[in-house]
Design a protein around this motif. Structure first.
Motif, short mmCIF file in Angstrom:
data_model
loop_
_atom_site.label_atom_id
_atom_site.label_comp_id
_atom_site.label_asym_id
_atom_site.label_seq_id
_atom_site.Cartn_x
_atom_site.Cartn_y
_atom_site.Cartn_z
N UNK A 84 0.84 -1.21 0.00
CA UNK A 84 0.00 0.00 0.00
C UNK A 84 0.87 1.26 0.00
N UNK A 85 1.97 1.22 0.78
CA UNK A 85 2.92 2.33 0.74
C UNK A 85 3.44 2.53 -0.68
N UNK A 86 3.86 1.45 -1.31
CA UNK A 86 4.44 1.56 -2.65
C UNK A 86 3.44 2.14 -3.64
N UNK A 87 2.20 1.70 -3.57
CA UNK A 87 1.16 2.24 -4.46
C UNK A 87 0.95 3.74 -4.21
N UNK A 88 0.90 4.13 -2.96
CA UNK A 88 0.73 5.53 -2.61
C UNK A 88 1.94 6.35 -3.04
N UNK A 89 3.12 5.82 -2.81
CA UNK A 89 4.37 6.50 -3.18
C UNK A 89 4.46 6.71 -4.69
N UNK A 90 4.18 5.66 -5.44
CA UNK A 90 4.24 5.74 -6.90
C UNK A 90 3.19 6.73 -7.42
N UNK A 91 1.99 6.69 -6.85
CA UNK A 91 0.94 7.62 -7.26
C UNK A 91 1.37 9.06 -7.00
N UNK A 92 1.88 9.32 -5.81
CA UNK A 92 2.31 10.68 -5.48
C UNK A 92 3.40 11.17 -6.44
N UNK A 93 4.40 10.33 -6.66
CA UNK A 93 5.53 10.77 -7.49
C UNK A 93 5.18 10.81 -8.97
N UNK A 94 4.10 10.16 -9.36
CA UNK A 94 3.62 10.29 -10.74
C UNK A 94 2.87 11.61 -10.91
N UNK A 95 2.12 11.99 -9.89
CA UNK A 95 1.27 13.18 -9.97
C UNK A 95 2.02 14.46 -9.61
N UNK A 96 2.82 14.42 -8.56
CA UNK A 96 3.42 15.64 -8.01
C UNK A 96 4.93 15.68 -8.22
N UNK A 97 5.45 16.87 -8.25
CA UNK A 97 6.90 17.05 -8.30
C UNK A 97 7.48 16.72 -6.93
N UNK A 98 8.75 16.34 -6.92
CA UNK A 98 9.42 16.07 -5.65
C UNK A 98 9.50 17.34 -4.82
N UNK A 99 9.43 17.17 -3.53
CA UNK A 99 9.52 18.28 -2.60
C UNK A 99 10.96 18.39 -2.12
N UNK A 100 11.49 19.60 -2.09
CA UNK A 100 12.84 19.82 -1.61
C UNK A 100 12.82 20.09 -0.11
N UNK A 101 13.85 19.61 0.55
CA UNK A 101 13.99 19.87 1.98
C UNK A 101 14.45 21.31 2.16
N UNK A 102 13.83 22.03 3.07
CA UNK A 102 14.13 23.45 3.25
C UNK A 102 14.99 23.75 4.46
N UNK A 103 15.34 22.73 5.22
CA UNK A 103 16.15 22.98 6.41
C UNK A 103 17.61 23.26 6.07
N UNK A 104 18.34 23.75 7.06
CA UNK A 104 19.75 24.09 6.85
C UNK A 104 20.58 23.56 8.02
N UNK A 105 21.88 23.69 7.87
CA UNK A 105 22.80 23.36 8.95
C UNK A 105 22.81 21.88 9.28
N UNK A 106 22.93 21.60 10.57
CA UNK A 106 23.04 20.21 11.04
C UNK A 106 21.79 19.41 10.71
N UNK A 107 20.62 20.06 10.74
CA UNK A 107 19.38 19.35 10.42
C UNK A 107 19.37 18.90 8.96
N UNK A 108 19.91 19.69 8.06
CA UNK A 108 19.99 19.28 6.66
C UNK A 108 20.92 18.09 6.52
N UNK A 109 22.03 18.12 7.24
CA UNK A 109 22.96 16.98 7.20
C UNK A 109 22.32 15.70 7.71
N UNK A 110 21.60 15.81 8.82
CA UNK A 110 20.90 14.65 9.38
C UNK A 110 19.83 14.16 8.41
N UNK A 111 19.06 15.10 7.86
CA UNK A 111 17.99 14.73 6.92
C UNK A 111 18.57 13.98 5.73
#
Length: 173
Positions: A84-111
């Motif tokens: 079910x995750x895979x179906x939802x994931x594939x549907x989302x990425x077929x319909x929508x553009x990828x979302x970029x992470x907006x954090x910076x610093x150490x949080x960006x590195x961890x992410x």
């Protein structure tokens, strides 16, 4: 009992899933999609990953307590929630553009550490999980145990980090 050769199916399924995910990562998405709010799908992905994680923990506890039937049922439930995750994931990425992470610093590195390890291990877990279940179906218990010792912690990691990735990127949807 005659054992079945699941290897060709495992290879085909693993390649198809991983190629599909790779291709979807590079497409721009559908313009002006209005059938429903696609931002619900990443939340659904996290929910399905949560169920997978819980089913896997339950399956691990069950097998450690030698409750094989319960273990089997929980593994099947984990496969269902992962599908079910895979179906939802594939549907989302077929319909929508990828979302970029907006954090910076150490949080960006961890992410990005979590994201990159999640992506690599998600690709690896597909054939591992399929091989583990195929060996169980063939009653190859010793071979099943050998691969399951790798599969279980990796699958737990992938499902948990899927949740973490969602929690970290959700403010940017």
């Amino acid at each position: 009992m005659k054992t079945r050769n699941y290897k060709p199916a495992i290879i085909i399924i693993s390649v198809v899933i991983n190629v599909l995910v790779l291709v979807l990562a590079g497409i721009p998405g559908v313009d002006n999609f209005t059938a429903f709010d696609v931002k619900i799908l990443p939340l659904m992905n996290a929910i399905f990953n949560s169920f997978t994680f819980l089913f896997l923990v339950g399956a691990l506890v069950a097998i450690l307590n030698k409750k094989v039937t319960l273990h089997r049922r929980l593994i099947y439930a984990a496969f269902i929630s992962t599908t079910l995750f895979l179906l939802s994931y594939v549907t989302y990425h077929f319909i929508a553009e990828s979302t970029s992470y907006g954090g910076t610093g150490i949080m960006a590195g961890i992410y990005y550490f979590i994201l990159i390890t999640h992506i690599i291990l998600a690709a690896v877990i597909v054939p591992l999980a399929l091989t583990s279940v195929a060996r169980a179906w063939n009653m190859e218990n010793e071979r099943h145990k050998k691969i399951a010792r790798w599969t279980m912690p990796l699958w737990l990691y992938v499902s948990l980090t899927g949740i973490l990735v969602y929690l970290m990127i959700s403010p940017y949807y």
